[in-house]
Design a protein around this motif. Structure first.
Motif, PDB file in Angstrom:
ATOM      1  N   PRO A 167      10.225  -7.459 -20.121  1.00 31.72           N
ATOM      2  CA  PRO A 167       8.882  -7.797 -19.655  1.00 31.72           C
ATOM      3  C   PRO A 167       8.363  -6.855 -18.572  1.00 31.72           C
ATOM      4  N   GLY A 168       9.237  -6.086 -17.934  1.00 31.02           N
ATOM      5  CA  GLY A 168       8.800  -5.167 -16.884  1.00 31.02           C
ATOM      6  C   GLY A 168       8.564  -3.748 -17.352  1.00 31.02           C
ATOM      7  N   CYS A 169       8.979  -3.417 -18.580  1.00 30.97           N
ATOM      8  CA  CYS A 169       8.812  -2.044 -19.072  1.00 30.97           C
ATOM      9  C   CYS A 169       7.337  -1.659 -19.043  1.00 30.97           C
ATOM     10  N   GLY A 170       7.057  -0.537 -18.435  1.00 29.45           N
ATOM     11  CA  GLY A 170       5.686  -0.056 -18.313  1.00 29.45           C
ATOM     12  C   GLY A 170       5.004  -0.501 -17.031  1.00 29.45           C
ATOM     13  N   GLY A 171       5.678  -1.307 -16.222  1.00 30.29           N
ATOM     14  CA  GLY A 171       5.073  -1.796 -14.986  1.00 30.29           C
ATOM     15  C   GLY A 171       4.754  -0.692 -13.994  1.00 30.29           C
ATOM     16  N   LEU A 172       5.672   0.261 -13.819  1.00 35.29           N
ATOM     17  CA  LEU A 172       5.398   1.378 -12.907  1.00 35.29           C
ATOM     18  C   LEU A 172       4.268   2.250 -13.435  1.00 35.29           C
ATOM     19  N   ARG A 173       4.247   2.475 -14.746  1.00 42.61           N
ATOM     20  CA  ARG A 173       3.150   3.260 -15.315  1.00 42.61           C
ATOM     21  C   ARG A 173       1.817   2.545 -15.127  1.00 42.61           C
ATOM     22  N   GLY A 174       1.863   1.199 -15.184  1.00 46.38           N
ATOM     23  CA  GLY A 174       0.653   0.420 -14.943  1.00 46.38           C
ATOM     24  C   GLY A 174       0.157   0.556 -13.508  1.00 46.38           C
ATOM     25  N   VAL A 175       1.087   0.518 -12.548  1.00 44.49           N
ATOM     26  CA  VAL A 175       0.703   0.702 -11.147  1.00 44.49           C
ATOM     27  C   VAL A 175       0.144   2.104 -10.943  1.00 44.49           C
ATOM     28  N   ALA A 231       0.837  -1.207   0.000  1.00 43.60           N
ATOM     29  CA  ALA A 231       0.000   0.000   0.000  1.00 43.60           C
ATOM     30  C   ALA A 231       0.871   1.257   0.000  1.00 43.60           C
ATOM     31  N   ALA A 232       1.945   1.230   0.765  1.00 45.84           N
ATOM     32  CA  ALA A 232       2.861   2.377   0.785  1.00 45.84           C
ATOM     33  C   ALA A 232       3.513   2.564  -0.581  1.00 45.84           C
ATOM     34  N   ALA A 233       3.950   1.464  -1.201  1.00 47.51           N
ATOM     35  CA  ALA A 233       4.589   1.555  -2.519  1.00 47.51           C
ATOM     36  C   ALA A 233       3.604   2.064  -3.572  1.00 47.51           C
ATOM     37  N   VAL A 234       2.383   1.542  -3.571  1.00 47.04           N
ATOM     38  CA  VAL A 234       1.387   1.976  -4.552  1.00 47.04           C
ATOM     39  C   VAL A 234       1.008   3.435  -4.314  1.00 47.04           C
ATOM     40  N   THR A 235       0.929   3.837  -3.054  1.00 49.67           N
ATOM     41  CA  THR A 235       0.637   5.244  -2.749  1.00 49.67           C
ATOM     42  C   THR A 235       1.738   6.141  -3.293  1.00 49.67           C
ATOM     43  N   TRP A 236       2.990   5.736  -3.103  1.00 53.24           N
ATOM     44  CA  TRP A 236       4.112   6.528  -3.611  1.00 53.24           C
ATOM     45  C   TRP A 236       4.065   6.614  -5.135  1.00 53.24           C
ATOM     46  N   ILE A 237       3.893   5.464  -5.795  1.00 53.25           N
ATOM     47  CA  ILE A 237       3.875   5.452  -7.260  1.00 53.25           C
ATOM     48  C   ILE A 237       2.657   6.200  -7.782  1.00 53.25           C
ATOM     49  N   GLY A 238       1.547   6.148  -7.056  1.00 52.11           N
ATOM     50  CA  GLY A 238       0.367   6.898  -7.455  1.00 52.11           C
ATOM     51  C   GLY A 238       0.577   8.403  -7.341  1.00 52.11           C
ATOM     52  N   GLY A 241      12.811  11.646 -14.677  1.00 48.67           N
ATOM     53  CA  GLY A 241      13.611  12.092 -13.552  1.00 48.67           C
ATOM     54  C   GLY A 241      13.219  11.509 -12.213  1.00 48.67           C
ATOM     55  N   HIS A 242      12.055  10.864 -12.112  1.00 51.87           N
ATOM     56  CA  HIS A 242      11.631  10.330 -10.819  1.00 51.87           C
ATOM     57  C   HIS A 242      12.094   8.896 -10.584  1.00 51.87           C
ATOM     58  N   TYR A 243      12.188   8.111 -11.645  1.00 56.32           N
ATOM     59  CA  TYR A 243      12.557   6.703 -11.536  1.00 56.32           C
ATOM     60  C   TYR A 243      13.660   6.414 -12.548  1.00 56.32           C
ATOM     61  N   PRO A 244      14.504   5.429 -12.271  1.00 52.18           N
ATOM     62  CA  PRO A 244      15.560   5.109 -13.244  1.00 52.18           C
ATOM     63  C   PRO A 244      14.959   4.499 -14.510  1.00 52.18           C
ATOM     64  N   ALA A 245      15.614   4.739 -15.624  1.00 54.31           N
ATOM     65  CA  ALA A 245      15.170   4.183 -16.906  1.00 54.31           C
ATOM     66  C   ALA A 245      15.578   2.714 -16.990  1.00 54.31           C
ATOM     67  N   CYS A 246      14.842   1.960 -17.787  1.00 59.96           N
ATOM     68  CA  CYS A 246      15.154   0.548 -17.994  1.00 59.96           C
ATOM     69  C   CYS A 246      16.470   0.456 -18.768  1.00 59.96           C
TER      70      CYS A 246
END
Length: 150
Positions: free
Chosen positions: A64-72, A33-40, A48-53
């Protein structure tokens, strides 16, 4: 002192109570929940917020993980369509994890100490084949719907 004296009888340790059995699933839920709140709150679509793949940066291929953070991020805002477009495999993984977490909580409420999954080598080979197929397809021009959009 008699070396042949009988050992005192062993008593079984008391089974952990429901609160103790639910501690681990509750901690996992709190962490997620904390991680999803942060990513949300911190948009991965803005640079600039997250490292690039590294695979995408060095080869131009989507892992296979590209776009995973955007999905969350999209799921945190209630946008399932955008989440599926960002990374459908990751969204399926999130749903699978949620189902396993619910089964874990249900097992804990029934008095079981953990969740046992009888996964064998063929199961893992199937998961690996699905991830490989997804990775190959999302990098082919015939499947643009599997390519994450920036």
């Amino acid at each position: 002192m008699d070396d042949h004296a009988p050992a005192p009888p062993r008593t079984a340790a008391p089974a952990p109570g429901p609160v103790r059995r639910l501690t681990a699933p509750a901690c996992v839920a709190a962490g997620l929940a904390a991680a999803v709140t942060w990513i949300g709150a911190v948009d991965p679509n803005r640079p600039g917020h997250y490292p690039a793949c590294p695979l995408l940066r060095w080869t131009g291929l989507y892992c296979p993980g590209c776009g995973g953070l955007r999905g969350v991020h999209a799921l945190a805002h209630g946008d399932l369509g955008t989440a599926l477009h960002a990374n459908a495999l990751a969204v399926a993984g999130y749903a699978g994890f949620l189902a396993l977490w619910i089964a874990w909580v249900a097992a804990a409420l029934r008095g079981k100490d953990g969740l046992r999954l009888p996964l064998r080598a063929p199961h893992w080979w199937a998961v690996g084949a699905a991830v490989l197929a997804f990775t190959v397809l999302r990098n082919l021009p015939c499947c643009p719907w599997l390519t994450p959009q920036p």
